[in-house]
Design an enzyme around this catalytic site. Structure first.
Site, mmCIF file in Angstrom:
data_model
loop_
_atom_site.group_PDB
_atom_site.id
_atom_site.type_symbol
_atom_site.label_atom_id
_atom_site.label_comp_id
_atom_site.label_asym_id
_atom_site.label_seq_id
_atom_site.Cartn_x
_atom_site.Cartn_y
_atom_site.Cartn_z
ATOM 1 N N CYS A 53 0.897 -1.368 0.044
ATOM 2 C CA CYS A 53 0.038 -0.014 -0.165
ATOM 3 C C CYS A 53 1.055 1.266 0.023
ATOM 4 C CB CYS A 53 -0.926 0.069 1.257
ATOM 5 S SG CYS A 53 -1.870 1.356 1.473
ATOM 6 N N ASP A 55 0.478 3.713 1.880
ATOM 7 C CA ASP A 55 0.352 4.393 2.778
ATOM 8 C C ASP A 55 2.002 4.570 3.435
ATOM 9 O OD1 ASP A 55 0.257 4.619 6.050
ATOM 10 O OD2 ASP A 55 -1.794 4.116 5.709
ATOM 11 N N ARG A 57 2.921 4.779 6.208
ATOM 12 C CA ARG A 57 3.371 4.210 7.857
ATOM 13 C C ARG A 57 3.738 2.751 7.526
ATOM 14 N NH1 ARG A 57 -2.512 4.699 10.327
ATOM 15 N NH2 ARG A 57 -2.973 4.295 8.260
ATOM 16 N N HIS A 109 -2.565 -3.996 5.256
ATOM 17 C CA HIS A 109 -2.213 -3.514 6.462
ATOM 18 C C HIS A 109 -3.527 -3.095 7.246
ATOM 19 C CE1 HIS A 109 -2.866 0.844 5.956
ATOM 20 N NE2 HIS A 109 -2.407 0.828 4.822
ATOM 21 N N CYS A 112 -6.207 -0.006 6.875
ATOM 22 C CA CYS A 112 -6.062 0.640 5.355
ATOM 23 C C CYS A 112 -7.282 1.697 5.076
ATOM 24 C CB CYS A 112 -5.973 -0.463 4.509
ATOM 25 S SG CYS A 112 -5.705 -0.123 2.735
#
Length: 211
Positions: A53, A55, A57, A109, A112
Site C-alpha cells: 500500500c 500508506d 506508515r 495492512h 488501510c
C-alpha cells in the site's frame, strides 16, 4: 526580490531538512560499509518483489529489516493487483523476467484507508473507480462479512481478504503463469502488517509452481 522568487526560496527552506537527513544517512551507511554505494550502483539483484500500500506508515525495506537493493517495490492505494493496470503488471514482469526474484509478497495492512473507504457509501472522486475492486472483494465474501457484527473485526477481515484476492490475481497473471510453466523458482505470498505493533502476519496463502 519578486514574490515568485520569495515563494520558491521559502519552499526550498522548508525542505532543507530532507537534504540534511539524506547526507546524514549516506554518511552513516558509508561509515558502516565504505563499498556499499559503489556495489549498489553496479547491480540490482533483489530476491523479493513487494506489492504494498502507498500508506506512508508501511515502508517495505524498514519493516523487513532490509537495505536498499534487497527489495524491489511497487505500491498503490490498498495494494491492488488489477489485470488492466499496466504499471503494476510492468513491475511484476520486470521483477520476474529480468530480476528473477524468488518471492512476490503482497502486503496489506490493518487500518488501510482505501479498504475503509470502500466500506461506506461516500464518494471520493476519481479514486472511487479504484476502490470498486475492493468492493468486488467484499461482494465475493458477502456472506462471511455480513455475519460479522463488530465493525473493527469486519474491517480487519476485509483487509485480509483483499490481500488474498490480490495474491490470486498475481498468480493468474500471464507473467507468473509463464514463469511457473518454464520451471522458474517463484513463490507468491500474502502478508498483513499491523500498524499497532509493527508485526507482519502470514496469511498462509503462499503459492508456487507446485501448488
Amino acid at each position: 526580490m519578486s514574490k515568485i522568487n520569495y515563494s520558491v526560496e521559502l519552499f526550498m527552506s522548508n525542505i532543507d531538512h530532507l537534504f540534511q537527513n539524506n547526507r546524514a544517512w549516506a554518511e552513516k551507511i558509508n561509515q558502516e560499509d565504505p563499498n556499499f554505494f559503489d556495489t549498489l550502483a553496479k547491480q540490482q539483484k533483489p530476491e523479493y518483489l513487494w506489492i504494498g500500500c502507498s500508506d506512508s506508515r508501511v515502508p517495505a525495506n524498514e519493516l523487513l529489516g532490509m537495505m536498499p537493493g534487497e527489495v524491489f517495490v511497487h505500491r498503490n492505494i490498498a495494494n491492488q493487483v488489477i489485470h488492466t493496470d499496466l504499471n503494476c503488471l510492468s513491475v511484476i514482469q520486470f521483477a520476474v523476467d529480468y530480476l528473477k526474484v524468488k518471492h512476490i509478497i503482497v502486503c496489506g495492512h490493518y487500518g488501510c484507508g482505501g479498504v475503509l473507504a470502500s466500506m461506506d457509501n461516500e464518494s471520493y472522486g476519481l479514486i472511487d473507480n479504484w476502490l470498486r475492486h475492493i468492493e468486488d472483494v467484499h461482494r465475493f465474501h458477502q456472506k462471511k462479512l455480513d455475519a460479522i457484527t463488530d465493525h473493527s473485526e469486519k474491517f480487519n477481515n476485509l483487509c485480509e481478504l483483499n490481500v488474498i484476492e490480490q495474491v490470486a490475481n498475481v498468480c493468474n497473471t500471464t507473467i507468473v503463469r509463464n514463469a511457473w510453466q518454464a520451471g522458474q523458482e517463484l513463490t507468491v505470498h500474502g502478508f498483513v502488517y499491523n500498524l499497532s505493533d509493527g508485526i507482519l502476519k502470514d496469511l498462509k496463502v503462499s503459492s508456487d509452481k507446485n501448488s
